[in-house]
Design a protein around this motif. Sequence first.
Motif, short mmCIF file in Angstrom:
data_model
loop_
_atom_site.label_atom_id
_atom_site.label_comp_id
_atom_site.label_asym_id
_atom_site.label_seq_id
_atom_site.Cartn_x
_atom_site.Cartn_y
_atom_site.Cartn_z
N GLU A 1 0.31 17.79 33.28
CA GLU A 1 1.69 17.44 33.09
C GLU A 1 2.01 16.97 31.82
O GLU A 1 3.36 17.39 31.32
N SER A 2 1.48 16.17 31.19
CA SER A 2 1.42 15.71 29.55
C SER A 2 1.85 16.93 28.80
O SER A 2 2.60 16.84 27.90
N ASN B 1 -1.91 11.08 45.26
CA ASN B 1 -2.75 10.51 44.20
C ASN B 1 -2.74 11.52 43.11
O ASN B 1 -3.51 12.69 43.42
N GLN B 2 -2.60 11.52 41.72
CA GLN B 2 -2.64 12.40 40.67
C GLN B 2 -4.11 11.91 40.12
O GLN B 2 -4.38 10.80 39.71
N THR B 3 -4.77 13.11 39.78
CA THR B 3 -6.11 13.06 38.84
C THR B 3 -5.65 12.93 37.67
O THR B 3 -4.63 13.53 37.03
N PRO B 4 -6.78 12.37 36.57
CA PRO B 4 -6.69 12.39 35.18
C PRO B 4 -6.11 13.92 34.63
O PRO B 4 -5.43 13.98 33.96
N ILE B 5 -6.66 14.95 35.57
CA ILE B 5 -6.53 16.24 34.84
C ILE B 5 -5.25 16.63 35.02
O ILE B 5 -4.50 17.33 34.58
N ASP B 6 -4.47 16.30 36.42
CA ASP B 6 -2.93 16.39 36.57
C ASP B 6 -2.04 15.79 35.51
O ASP B 6 -1.33 16.59 35.07
N ASN B 7 -2.65 14.63 35.21
CA ASN B 7 -1.82 13.85 34.27
C ASN B 7 -1.70 14.61 32.95
O ASN B 7 -0.96 14.53 32.16
N ILE B 8 -2.87 15.01 32.55
CA ILE B 8 -3.26 15.63 31.24
C ILE B 8 -2.26 17.06 31.12
O ILE B 8 -1.69 17.46 30.31
#
Length: 102
Positions: free
Chosen positions: A11-12, A2-9
């Motif tokens: 990566e974005s 699972n990716q956390t929201p911090i990882d998504n940010i």
Amino acid sequence: MNQTPIDNIAESNEIKRINLLRANLDTLRPKSYSWLIQWGIFGATIAAIVYIAEFDLLAEQNFVWFLLLLVTVCFNRCEDYLAHKRIDLLIKLLDKRAFDKQ
């Protein structure tokens, strides 16, 4: 995994940075027929010199200066070509890195 929201940010932000670099590198690519424009300017320069100075281009000393000018233009063209090849290589490396991250 699972990716956390911090990882998504993160990566974005990385994708935005890569896209910005790609856009900046794309603006540095040579334009179509830039070599033709360079040789046109060279020809216009020679024509202007011959017209203004009113001398015979094929005279021995004048022809030597003409050849030196031609060699200078050719060396500059080679350097421009190599710079553009480096830019293309950077774009390929950037694309490969972006592809590897996915």
